[in-house]
Design an enzyme around this catalytic site. Structure first.
Site, PDB file in Angstrom:
ATOM      1  N   TYR A 148      50.302  47.963  38.715  1.00  0.00           N
ATOM      2  CA  TYR A 148      50.434  47.100  39.897  1.00  0.00           C
ATOM      3  C   TYR A 148      51.874  46.611  40.021  1.00  0.00           C
ATOM      4  O   TYR A 148      52.498  46.731  41.079  1.00  0.00           O
ATOM      5  CB  TYR A 148      49.481  45.918  39.748  1.00  0.00           C
ATOM      6  CG  TYR A 148      49.419  44.987  40.933  1.00  0.00           C
ATOM      7  CD1 TYR A 148      48.968  45.432  42.172  1.00  0.00           C
ATOM      8  CD2 TYR A 148      49.779  43.643  40.811  1.00  0.00           C
ATOM      9  CE1 TYR A 148      48.883  44.562  43.260  1.00  0.00           C
ATOM     10  CE2 TYR A 148      49.688  42.768  41.888  1.00  0.00           C
ATOM     11  CZ  TYR A 148      49.244  43.235  43.108  1.00  0.00           C
ATOM     12  OH  TYR A 148      49.155  42.372  44.175  1.00  0.00           O
ATOM     13  N   LYS A 152      54.465  47.663  43.046  1.00  0.00           N
ATOM     14  CA  LYS A 152      55.007  46.667  43.985  1.00  0.00           C
ATOM     15  C   LYS A 152      56.527  46.597  43.887  1.00  0.00           C
ATOM     16  O   LYS A 152      57.203  46.356  44.896  1.00  0.00           O
ATOM     17  CB  LYS A 152      54.382  45.295  43.719  1.00  0.00           C
ATOM     18  CG  LYS A 152      52.914  45.208  44.125  1.00  0.00           C
ATOM     19  CD  LYS A 152      52.727  45.281  45.649  1.00  0.00           C
ATOM     20  CE  LYS A 152      51.301  44.967  46.057  1.00  0.00           C
ATOM     21  NZ  LYS A 152      51.083  45.100  47.504  1.00  0.00           N
ATOM     22  N   ASN A 177      49.470  33.318  43.324  1.00  0.00           N
ATOM     23  CA  ASN A 177      48.003  33.191  43.309  1.00  0.00           C
ATOM     24  C   ASN A 177      47.486  32.454  44.547  1.00  0.00           C
ATOM     25  O   ASN A 177      47.913  31.327  44.806  1.00  0.00           O
ATOM     26  CB  ASN A 177      47.545  32.445  42.058  1.00  0.00           C
ATOM     27  CG  ASN A 177      47.821  33.226  40.793  1.00  0.00           C
ATOM     28  OD1 ASN A 177      48.979  33.458  40.453  1.00  0.00           O
ATOM     29  ND2 ASN A 177      46.779  33.651  40.103  1.00  0.00           N
ATOM     30  N   VAL A 190      40.377  34.154  38.249  1.00  0.00           N
ATOM     31  CA  VAL A 190      39.867  32.898  37.685  1.00  0.00           C
ATOM     32  C   VAL A 190      39.123  32.059  38.726  1.00  0.00           C
ATOM     33  O   VAL A 190      38.098  31.446  38.396  1.00  0.00           O
ATOM     34  CB  VAL A 190      41.008  32.119  36.984  1.00  0.00           C
ATOM     35  CG1 VAL A 190      42.051  31.590  37.965  1.00  0.00           C
ATOM     36  CG2 VAL A 190      40.454  31.010  36.131  1.00  0.00           C
ATOM     37  N   TYR A 207      40.301  32.254  29.018  1.00  0.00           N
ATOM     38  CA  TYR A 207      40.956  33.343  28.277  1.00  0.00           C
ATOM     39  C   TYR A 207      42.117  32.761  27.469  1.00  0.00           C
ATOM     40  O   TYR A 207      42.925  31.982  27.994  1.00  0.00           O
ATOM     41  CB  TYR A 207      41.481  34.422  29.235  1.00  0.00           C
ATOM     42  CG  TYR A 207      40.395  35.121  30.060  1.00  0.00           C
ATOM     43  CD1 TYR A 207      39.031  35.011  29.748  1.00  0.00           C
ATOM     44  CD2 TYR A 207      40.743  35.910  31.153  1.00  0.00           C
ATOM     45  CE1 TYR A 207      38.058  35.649  30.502  1.00  0.00           C
ATOM     46  CE2 TYR A 207      39.771  36.559  31.917  1.00  0.00           C
ATOM     47  CZ  TYR A 207      38.429  36.418  31.588  1.00  0.00           C
ATOM     48  OH  TYR A 207      37.476  37.053  32.341  1.00  0.00           O
ATOM     49  N   GLY A 208      42.187  33.161  26.191  1.00  0.00           N
ATOM     50  CA  GLY A 208      43.231  32.611  25.307  1.00  0.00           C
ATOM     51  C   GLY A 208      42.941  31.150  25.040  1.00  0.00           C
ATOM     52  O   GLY A 208      41.785  30.716  25.028  1.00  0.00           O
ATOM     53  N   ARG A 278      53.444  30.555  35.434  1.00  0.00           N
ATOM     54  CA  ARG A 278      53.783  31.062  36.765  1.00  0.00           C
ATOM     55  C   ARG A 278      53.836  29.905  37.754  1.00  0.00           C
ATOM     56  O   ARG A 278      52.876  29.139  37.866  1.00  0.00           O
ATOM     57  CB  ARG A 278      52.778  32.114  37.214  1.00  0.00           C
ATOM     58  CG  ARG A 278      53.178  32.738  38.531  1.00  0.00           C
ATOM     59  CD  ARG A 278      52.155  33.704  39.008  1.00  0.00           C
ATOM     60  NE  ARG A 278      52.163  34.953  38.285  1.00  0.00           N
ATOM     61  CZ  ARG A 278      51.106  35.760  38.227  1.00  0.00           C
ATOM     62  NH1 ARG A 278      49.979  35.419  38.804  1.00  0.00           N
ATOM     63  NH2 ARG A 278      51.190  36.900  37.589  1.00  0.00           N
TER      64      ARG A 278
HETATM   65  N1  UDP Z   1      41.446  33.484  33.408  1.00  0.00           N
HETATM   66  C1  UDP Z   1      40.569  32.718  32.638  1.00  0.00           C
HETATM   67  N2  UDP Z   1      39.231  32.904  32.801  1.00  0.00           N
HETATM   68  C2  UDP Z   1      38.698  33.783  33.697  1.00  0.00           C
HETATM   69  C3  UDP Z   1      39.577  34.555  34.493  1.00  0.00           C
HETATM   70  C4  UDP Z   1      40.948  34.384  34.311  1.00  0.00           C
HETATM   71  O1  UDP Z   1      41.002  31.882  31.818  1.00  0.00           O
HETATM   72  O2  UDP Z   1      37.472  33.877  33.786  1.00  0.00           O
HETATM   73  C5  UDP Z   1      42.902  33.278  33.273  1.00  0.00           C
HETATM   74  C6  UDP Z   1      43.729  34.540  33.099  1.00  0.00           C
HETATM   75  O3  UDP Z   1      43.828  34.886  31.734  1.00  0.00           O
HETATM   76  C7  UDP Z   1      45.062  34.120  33.689  1.00  0.00           C
HETATM   77  C8  UDP Z   1      44.680  33.110  34.769  1.00  0.00           C
HETATM   78  O4  UDP Z   1      43.349  32.723  34.494  1.00  0.00           O
HETATM   79  O5  UDP Z   1      45.863  33.484  32.719  1.00  0.00           O
HETATM   80  C9  UDP Z   1      44.736  33.678  36.176  1.00  0.00           C
HETATM   81  O6  UDP Z   1      44.085  34.918  36.155  1.00  0.00           O
HETATM   82  P1  UDP Z   1      43.728  35.745  37.448  1.00  0.00           P
HETATM   83  O7  UDP Z   1      42.976  36.954  36.991  1.00  0.00           O
HETATM   84  O8  UDP Z   1      43.108  34.863  38.442  1.00  0.00           O
HETATM   85  O9  UDP Z   1      45.104  36.191  38.087  1.00  0.00           O
HETATM   86  P2  UDP Z   1      46.566  36.548  37.521  1.00  0.00           P
HETATM   87  O10 UDP Z   1      47.373  35.360  37.879  1.00  0.00           O
HETATM   88  O11 UDP Z   1      46.526  36.745  36.030  1.00  0.00           O
HETATM   89  O12 UDP Z   1      46.939  37.767  38.251  1.00  0.00           O
END
Ligand code: UDP
Length: 316
Positions: A148, A152, A177, A190, A207-208, A278
């Site tokens: 991606y 882009k 976002n 998310v 996550y994390g 971000r």
């Molecule tokens: N994330 C999370 N739980 C979820 C989905 C995403 O903690 O169920 C975290 C993900 O690891 C990231 C942030 O939320 O750090 C935003 O993720 P998203 O997939 O929305 O978009 P990104 O900004 O990473 O493209």
């Protein structure tokens, strides 16, 4: 912009369909081009019977002919959520490269204004904070998100080349976002993930460690930014996003407060190359487009939750 014909690629997607609405309301003739890989016909169902709206089911990675004099092309076609582009790596690379090339070809043939939907992902896992447009980014070209990010980045490069070499009037928006009605509940991001979990009283998946940050912009603010950029003569990329930054733990707390639903948190592994921080620097948008977001995250999230409830999108 009056009386001009508009082409929106990815017009059945989340942002693309809101753009179609905007132009149909202003009585522009609109061609919505989408192959429905991640877009949804439901997003444009209400427009299908309208005279000045045409849906063309087409993959913009293949050349296209439009039988009309086109004034504006907004290139929004692409899988845009991490799980979508991980599932569709080659279509993602193709739509960012060949799809942008074909859309620019259409712009050149019609001497049309071209607007590229780029992304904060061009900054990768940024080492500069907040991100200014002059930052070149920290991207892993061969990681899972590279399909991606690099597509882009190529799209931005070819857009600037068409501007410089063919003198096409182009603009590039770097979208941070964004959330709101018409997101897919299962796109893995998310906001829909947490809303699905809240609606089904399931634990929120963090996550994390949840200390990574994002800045969420309500779609209506973003659409306003897109239109201002489209009307401008700015050719270099412009960040459009909300600079209010939240950790995912803070966001989990906010969504529980807004919905009045308390659930547990479960911790899952952090996806590879997930950006740690971000936040857009929107000085250029503020000064040159007189744009800034107006919607507070708590207000926008409330509307979005209600929309998912009303549209029965709470089911996957
Ligand atoms: N994330 C999370 N739980 C979820 C989905 C995403 O903690 O169920 C975290 C993900 O690891 C990231 C942030 O939320 O750090 C935003 O993720 P998203 O997939 O929305 O978009 P990104 O900004 O990473 O493209």
């Amino acid at each position: 912009m009056k009386n001009k014909t508009v082409v929106v690629t990815g017009g059945a997607g989340f942002l693309g369909s809101h753009l179609c609405d905007y132009f149909v309301r202003r009585e522009n003739k609109v061609f919505c081009v989408d192959n429905l890989v991640t877009g949804n016909i439901k997003n444009i169902q209400h427009l299908l019977k309208i005279n000045n709206f045409d849906f063309i089911k087409h993959d913009i990675s293949k050349p296209i002919k439009i039988n009309a004099k086109v004034g504006y092309i907004l290139h929004f076609a692409s899988p845009a959520s991490p799980i979508d582009y991980l599932k569709l790596p080659i279509p993602t690379l193709k739509v960012g490269s060949l799809g942008t090339y074909n859309s620019l070809g259409l712009a050149k043939a019609n001497k049309a204004k071209f607007l590229l939907a780029s992304t904060s992902e061009v900054y990768g896992d940024p080492l500069v904070h907040p991100q200014k447009e002059t930052y070149w980014g920290n991207v892993n070209p061969i990681g899972p998100r590279g399909v991606y990010d690099e597509a882009k980045r190529f799209a931005e490069a070819i857009t600037m080349a068409y501007h410089r070499y063919h003198k096409i009037n182009t603009s590039i928006i770097r979208i941070f976002n964004t959330y709101g009605p018409r997101m897919r509940i299962d796109d893995g991001r998310v906001v829909p993930n947490f809303i699905y979990q809240i609606l089904h009283k399931k634990p929120l998946t963090i996550y994390g460690n949840g200390n990574q940050t994002r800045s969420f912009c309500y779609y209506a603010d973003l659409i306003d930014g897109i239109i201002r950029l489209l009307k401008s003569d700015l050719h270099n990329p412009v960040n459009i996003g909300n600079p209010d930054e939240f950790t995912m733990l803070e966001f989990a707390k906010l969504i529980q407060e807004v919905s009045g639903t308390k659930v547990k948190l479960v911790y899952k592994p952090l996806p590879e190359d997930d950006p740690k921080k971000r936040k857009p620097d929107i000085t250029i948008a503020r000064k040159l487009l007189r744009w800034e977001p107006k919607t507070k995250l708590s207000e926008g999230i409330k509307v979005t939750i209600d929309w998912f409830k009303e549209n029965n999108y709470g089911k996957k």
